[in-house]
Design a protein around this motif. Structure first.
Motif, mmCIF file in Angstrom:
data_model
loop_
_atom_site.group_PDB
_atom_site.id
_atom_site.type_symbol
_atom_site.label_atom_id
_atom_site.label_comp_id
_atom_site.label_asym_id
_atom_site.label_seq_id
_atom_site.Cartn_x
_atom_site.Cartn_y
_atom_site.Cartn_z
ATOM 1 N N ILE A 109 26.318 54.410 41.184
ATOM 2 C CA ILE A 109 25.707 55.456 40.346
ATOM 3 C C ILE A 109 26.534 55.600 39.061
ATOM 4 O O ILE A 109 26.000 55.703 37.968
ATOM 5 N N ALA A 110 27.863 55.590 39.208
ATOM 6 C CA ALA A 110 28.756 55.716 38.046
ATOM 7 C C ALA A 110 28.753 54.448 37.190
ATOM 8 O O ALA A 110 28.830 54.521 35.965
ATOM 9 N N HIS A 111 28.674 53.278 37.842
ATOM 10 C CA HIS A 111 28.725 51.979 37.160
ATOM 11 C C HIS A 111 27.633 51.080 37.753
ATOM 12 O O HIS A 111 27.902 50.324 38.692
ATOM 13 N N PRO A 112 26.397 51.150 37.215
ATOM 14 C CA PRO A 112 25.287 50.421 37.839
ATOM 15 C C PRO A 112 25.326 48.902 37.693
ATOM 16 O O PRO A 112 24.552 48.209 38.352
ATOM 17 N N GLN A 113 26.240 48.377 36.891
ATOM 18 C CA GLN A 113 26.361 46.913 36.775
ATOM 19 C C GLN A 113 27.161 46.401 37.962
ATOM 20 O O GLN A 113 28.311 46.798 38.145
ATOM 21 N N VAL A 114 26.546 45.543 38.775
ATOM 22 C CA VAL A 114 27.167 45.061 40.006
ATOM 23 C C VAL A 114 27.089 43.539 40.073
ATOM 24 O O VAL A 114 26.383 42.909 39.283
ATOM 25 N N ILE A 115 27.825 42.971 41.020
ATOM 26 C CA ILE A 115 27.738 41.537 41.333
ATOM 27 C C ILE A 115 27.205 41.428 42.754
ATOM 28 O O ILE A 115 27.667 42.134 43.651
ATOM 29 N N THR A 159 25.102 31.210 49.038
ATOM 30 C CA THR A 159 26.094 30.615 48.130
ATOM 31 C C THR A 159 25.850 31.053 46.691
ATOM 32 O O THR A 159 26.544 30.615 45.787
ATOM 33 N N GLU A 160 24.858 31.915 46.485
ATOM 34 C CA GLU A 160 24.507 32.352 45.130
ATOM 35 C C GLU A 160 25.246 33.632 44.768
ATOM 36 O O GLU A 160 25.406 34.535 45.591
#
Length: 145
Positions: free
Chosen positions: A80-86, A91-92
């Motif tokens: 919620i605070a940082h919506p950019q995720v990995i 294997t992707e």
């Protein structure tokens, strides 16, 4: 003292996931599992959590169930605070944006997850809270634009 054990448990699952191209045994054998890397809401540090997911009509969803605990998991507050995720599946590995799903769409997606994993229905009853549903929207690569 349960926290270090939980971290060790997560670490073992993460290592097994990465060693075996996204496949793990034990309680998660045959269950769709991904690794979600979030940025800590307070610490700013990278955090990795193994999570079950639902792929529905080309869209990827995760559920902040925390096993039916009364509070949302820490990773939910992080995204919620940082919506950019990995996201890592098999294997992707790809960048994504986390978007909470609300209202009727949330209820429909949660119902589909319950169909696939009936035990999830107990989590919401036990938690006495509405379990958040989050869509992970893959970031477009520059050459896809």
């Amino acid at each position: 003292m349960a926290e270090p054990n939980f971290n060790d448990w997560n670490r073992q699952i993460i290592e097994e996931f990465r060693t075996n191209d996204g496949k793990v045994g034990g309680a998660f054998e045959g269950v769709p599992l991904l690794l979600l890397t979030t940025t800590g809401a307070k610490s700013g540090q990278q955090r990795i959590n193994p999570l079950t997911y639902l792929l529905d009509d080309g869209c990827l969803f995760i559920f902040a169930s925390k096993g039916g605990a009364p509070t949302n998991p820490a990773w939910y507050y992080n995204l919620i605070a940082h919506p950019q995720v990995i996201v890592e599946i098999g294997t992707e590995r790809f960048a994504a944006t986390a978007k909470p799903v609300e209202g009727e769409k949330r209820d429909q997606i949660y119902a589909k997850e319950v169909q696939h994993h009936p035990g999830v229905a107990e989590y919401e009853k036990k938690a006495s809270r509405k379990i958040p549903v989050v869509e992970l929207v893959r970031a477009m690569a520059h050459n896809e634009a």
